[in-house]
Design an enzyme around this catalytic site. Sequence first.
Site, PDB file in Angstrom:
ATOM      1  N   ASP A   1      -8.735   0.465   6.779  1.00 55.63           N
ATOM      2  CA  ASP A   1      -7.683   0.443   7.790  1.00 55.63           C
ATOM      3  C   ASP A   1      -8.165   1.059   9.100  1.00 55.63           C
ATOM      4  O   ASP A   1      -8.180   0.405  10.144  1.00 55.63           O
ATOM      5  CB  ASP A   1      -6.446   1.180   7.268  1.00 55.63           C
ATOM      6  N   SER A   2      -8.575   2.318   9.070  1.00 54.18           N
ATOM      7  CA  SER A   2      -8.933   3.022  10.304  1.00 54.18           C
ATOM      8  C   SER A   2     -10.058   2.336  11.063  1.00 54.18           C
ATOM      9  O   SER A   2     -10.057   2.303  12.297  1.00 54.18           O
ATOM     10  CB  SER A   2      -9.316   4.475  10.001  1.00 54.18           C
TER      11      SER A   2
ATOM     12  N   HIS B   1      -9.233   4.752  -1.954  1.00 54.90           N
ATOM     13  CA  HIS B   1      -8.485   4.855  -0.703  1.00 54.90           C
ATOM     14  C   HIS B   1      -9.252   5.748   0.276  1.00 54.90           C
ATOM     15  O   HIS B   1     -10.182   6.458  -0.105  1.00 54.90           O
ATOM     16  CB  HIS B   1      -7.113   5.484  -0.959  1.00 54.90           C
ATOM     17  N   GLY B   2      -8.839   5.725   1.545  1.00 57.33           N
ATOM     18  CA  GLY B   2      -9.427   6.628   2.531  1.00 57.33           C
ATOM     19  C   GLY B   2     -10.907   6.427   2.729  1.00 57.33           C
ATOM     20  O   GLY B   2     -11.654   7.380   2.924  1.00 57.33           O
ATOM     21  N   ALA B   3     -11.344   5.161   2.732  1.00 58.53           N
ATOM     22  CA  ALA B   3     -12.781   4.881   2.740  1.00 58.53           C
ATOM     23  C   ALA B   3     -13.298   4.382   4.080  1.00 58.53           C
ATOM     24  O   ALA B   3     -14.338   3.729   4.138  1.00 58.53           O
ATOM     25  CB  ALA B   3     -13.113   3.863   1.643  1.00 58.53           C
ATOM     26  N   SER B   4     -12.601   4.681   5.164  1.00 57.21           N
ATOM     27  CA  SER B   4     -13.101   4.256   6.474  1.00 57.21           C
ATOM     28  C   SER B   4     -14.396   4.986   6.802  1.00 57.21           C
ATOM     29  O   SER B   4     -14.615   6.121   6.390  1.00 57.21           O
ATOM     30  CB  SER B   4     -12.056   4.510   7.562  1.00 57.21           C
TER      31      SER B   4
ATOM     32  N   ASP C   1       0.840  -1.193   0.000  1.00 59.07           N
ATOM     33  CA  ASP C   1       0.000   0.000   0.000  1.00 59.07           C
ATOM     34  C   ASP C   1       0.881   1.251   0.000  1.00 59.07           C
ATOM     35  O   ASP C   1       1.774   1.395   0.830  1.00 59.07           O
ATOM     36  CB  ASP C   1      -0.894  -0.022   1.257  1.00 59.07           C
ATOM     37  N   HIS C   2       0.634   2.153  -0.928  1.00 59.86           N
ATOM     38  CA  HIS C   2       1.340   3.438  -1.008  1.00 59.86           C
ATOM     39  C   HIS C   2       2.861   3.300  -1.051  1.00 59.86           C
ATOM     40  O   HIS C   2       3.582   3.867  -0.226  1.00 59.86           O
ATOM     41  CB  HIS C   2       0.934   4.354   0.160  1.00 59.86           C
TER      42      HIS C   2
ATOM     43  N   HIS D   1      -7.553  10.005   3.944  1.00 58.52           N
ATOM     44  CA  HIS D   1      -6.914   9.034   4.830  1.00 58.52           C
ATOM     45  C   HIS D   1      -7.172   9.367   6.297  1.00 58.52           C
ATOM     46  O   HIS D   1      -7.348  10.535   6.662  1.00 58.52           O
ATOM     47  CB  HIS D   1      -5.404   9.001   4.577  1.00 58.52           C
TER      48      HIS D   1
END
Length: 311
Positions: free
Chosen positions: A258-259, A213-216, A82-83, A180
């Site tokens: 992730d979060s 991405h950043g989909a918490s 990732d990244h 994120h």
Amino acid sequence: MPLVTTTEMFKKAYEGGYAIGAFNVNNMEIIQGITEAAAEERAPLILQVSAGARKYAKHIYLTKLVEAAIADTDLPIALHLDHGADFDICKACVDGGFSSVMIDGSKYSFEENIALTRKVVEYAHAHGVVVEGELGTLAGIEDDVHVKADDALFTRPEEVEEFVTRTGVDSLAIAIGTSHGAYKFKPGTKPQLRFDILEEVGRRLPGFPIVLHGASSVPQEFVAEVNKYGGNMPGAIGVPEEMLRQAAQMAVCKINIDSDLRLAMTAAVRKHLAEHPSDFDPRQYLTPARTAIKEMVRHKIVDVLGCAGKA
């Protein structure tokens, strides 16, 4: 079953109108919780490792834990970087057994991003590894990714065809309003994703897998649980899950998570230690933490991603 690439996963996801969960992993309990849920729901799976996770747990420990998960579940699992910030880390992961890598050149100019991404693609494809690129820049903080809100940029749909053609990437992460980390929208504001951008990207790249991405979703019950036992996390509004489901029914084939996992795990550990203050056995407080991860992943697979039964 050995590690798989995401090629066949994404083809089926695109045609089936669902997305694959890409869950960030850092240790054994997280991997176990994720894979147990996926095995029970018979869902295909992407386990992804950030640069921060590689520093924390070491590359070899993480790859061996994923090998154990495959042997334990017999699921189709892709191991993804990732990244990736540069060619060297992508090369190390290709050489070290990953089946997929992301090169994030979004902070560079369009031409520089193309040149870097193409270099990674050429090396990875020569070794049977697939590559995710990125156009547009998400705000927020997650491990080694730090982008101020003022520096965030939506993806320009008119650039995606040229980028994909010139780089040869296998999937593309785009920026449509997610960010994120846990804090995305202030209370009182209305979360909004740019589905018009996603729709236009899908029109320009028919059948091509898009990544979010950043989909918490920032489950507020876990924020409250963390704060109840000594935390000081501010309230926030995450990406509504119905928006993620809509994205999964369009061109989005991979959604990073992730979060949500961190919040669930932290809340379970804090709760256990508050209720059992004399407990010093990690197995005691990591067991409910692993269960919390498992139930969060099950929820995402069944209710958000729509990939249950697709393994």
